[in-house]
Write an enzyme that holds these catalytic residues in place. Sequence first.
Site, PDB file in Angstrom:
ATOM      1  NE  ARG A  80     -23.825  -7.511  21.443  1.00 43.84           N
ATOM      2  CZ  ARG A  80     -23.339  -6.412  21.998  1.00 43.84           C
ATOM      3  NH1 ARG A  80     -24.068  -5.746  22.853  1.00 43.84           N
ATOM      4  NH2 ARG A  80     -22.129  -5.965  21.710  1.00 43.84           N
ATOM      5  CB  THR A  81     -21.238 -13.865  21.000  1.00 45.84           C
ATOM      6  OG1 THR A  81     -21.676 -12.931  20.019  1.00 45.84           O
ATOM      7  CG2 THR A  81     -21.310 -15.265  20.410  1.00 45.84           C
ATOM      8  CE  LYS A 112       1.914 -22.474  29.843  1.00 41.71           C
ATOM      9  NZ  LYS A 112       1.537 -23.562  30.754  1.00 41.71           N
ATOM     10  CG  HIS A 147     -21.290 -14.345  14.415  1.00 40.44           C
ATOM     11  ND1 HIS A 147     -21.584 -15.326  15.344  1.00 40.44           N
ATOM     12  CD2 HIS A 147     -21.198 -13.184  15.116  1.00 40.44           C
ATOM     13  CE1 HIS A 147     -21.678 -14.767  16.541  1.00 40.44           C
ATOM     14  NE2 HIS A 147     -21.445 -13.471  16.431  1.00 40.44           N
ATOM     15  NE  ARG A 169     -16.972 -13.661  18.709  1.00 39.82           N
ATOM     16  CZ  ARG A 169     -17.834 -12.654  18.859  1.00 39.82           C
ATOM     17  NH1 ARG A 169     -17.447 -11.550  19.471  1.00 39.82           N
ATOM     18  NH2 ARG A 169     -19.064 -12.748  18.408  1.00 39.82           N
TER      19      ARG A 169
HETATM   20  C1  NCD Z   1     -20.827  -9.050  15.885  1.00 43.32           C
HETATM   21  C2  NCD Z   1     -19.551  -9.848  15.684  1.00 43.32           C
HETATM   22  O1  NCD Z   1     -18.836 -10.144  16.653  1.00 43.32           O
HETATM   23  O2  NCD Z   1     -19.310 -10.186  14.528  1.00 43.32           O
HETATM   24  N1  NCD Z   1     -21.169  -8.925  17.246  1.00 43.32           N
HETATM   25  C3  NCD Z   1     -21.931  -9.896  17.833  1.00 43.32           C
HETATM   26  O3  NCD Z   1     -21.568 -11.041  17.856  1.00 43.32           O
HETATM   27  N2  NCD Z   1     -23.123  -9.528  18.340  1.00 43.32           N
HETATM   28  C4  NCD Z   1     -20.848  -7.755  15.170  1.00 43.32           C
HETATM   29  C5  NCD Z   1     -19.725  -6.788  15.376  1.00 43.32           C
HETATM   30  O4  NCD Z   1     -18.784  -7.019  16.133  1.00 43.32           O
HETATM   31  O5  NCD Z   1     -19.803  -5.720  14.763  1.00 43.32           O
END
Ligand code: NCD
Length: 312
Positions: free
Chosen positions: A60-61, A90, A139, A111
Site C-alpha cells: 500500500r504505502t 556496495k 509511520h 521506508r
Molecule cells: C503497516 C506498516 O508497514 O507499518 N503497513 C502499512 O504501511 N499500511 C502495518 C504493518 O505492516 O503491519
Amino acid sequence: MKHLLSSKELTQEETLKLLARAKEFLPVVRHEPGGAGVHKRVGLAEGKLLATLFYEPSTRTRFSFETAMFRLGGGVISNAQMETASSAKKGETLFDTGRVVSEMADIIAVRHYREGACAELALGSRVPVINAGDGAGDHPTQGLLDIFTISEELGRLTDFTIAMVGDLKNSRVLHSECALLKHFSGVKFLFVSPEGLKMPDQITEDLKASGFSVTEMEKLEGAIAEADVISHTRIQQERFASEEEYLKYKGVYVITPDIMKTAKESAILMHPLPRVDEIDRAVDLDPRAKYFEQVSYGVTMRMAILAELLGV
Ligand code: NCD
C-alpha cells in the site's frame, strides 16, 4: 514543513492544515460506493518528480505515494528493493544516497527497517524527505491517514474512545496515531495487548502527562464494547527475535462477526493492513469495517502531504 520524518514533530496547526488539504482532494480520489472510480488528475505537481526508496516490503504505502504523485500531475522514480538492488549493496551510506537522489528528484519517500534511517538519509538530501515507516519507530503518513479516516468516518476527532489492539510494542502505526491524537481533546485510550507487547512506557507516560485517560488491559472484550474507534494491528513478525517468540502471540486477538456484535453500532474498525489472521474475512461485510476505505484516504492524505512539502 521541510521534511516529514516524525509524527511527533508535526504541530497542531500543521496537522489541521494537512487534514483540511486532504479533504479538498477527496473528490479527486474517492471511489463511489460499489467501486466505480472518480479518479482525476490535478496539475499541481506538473514536472515534479517523487523518488520512492523502499528498504522494506510494502504494498500500500509505496503504491499510495506513487498514486498520489500521479494524481497531482507529477512523475515517479522508484526502487522497491533498495537493500539488494541499489548501491546500498556496495556500501553507499544513507547520507550519500539522499544527496544523490536529491540531485534528480524533487521529493523523496523512504521506508527502512531501522529506526532513524530516514532521518539519516534526509541529512544528505537537498529536497524534502518523507518517512514512509522506519523500523518499529514511526509511520507518520499512516498516522495522518488514520486520523483523517477517523475524522471522516466517525465525524469527529475529539471526545471519543479509541481501543488500540495487538502488537502495541512494535506497531509504528499506533505509535504515530498516539503522537497525532495528542493534538485533540477528550480522547480516551484503551491499550489492549499481551503483557509482552505493551505500548512503550514513554508513549503511555507522555499521554498521561498530557492529561489523557489511558487504560491498559489484556482482554479484548470489554474494550470492544466501549470503543468508538477500534484500531487493530498485525503482530509484527519481522520485529521478533525468533519464530518461536512470534508464535507465542500469533492469533492472540482475532476480530470475528461475533465480537463485532458487542461493538457499538456507531463504532469504526480500522487496520493499516496487511492483515494476517487478526480480522476474519466475514467482518469485511460489516459496514463498520473501514480498512479498505483507509486505503483511499491514504492516497488523498499523501496528495496533501506531497503538495504541502513541494509548496504547490
Ligand atoms: C503497516 C506498516 O508497514 O507499518 N503497513 C502499512 O504501511 N499500511 C502495518 C504493518 O505492516 O503491519
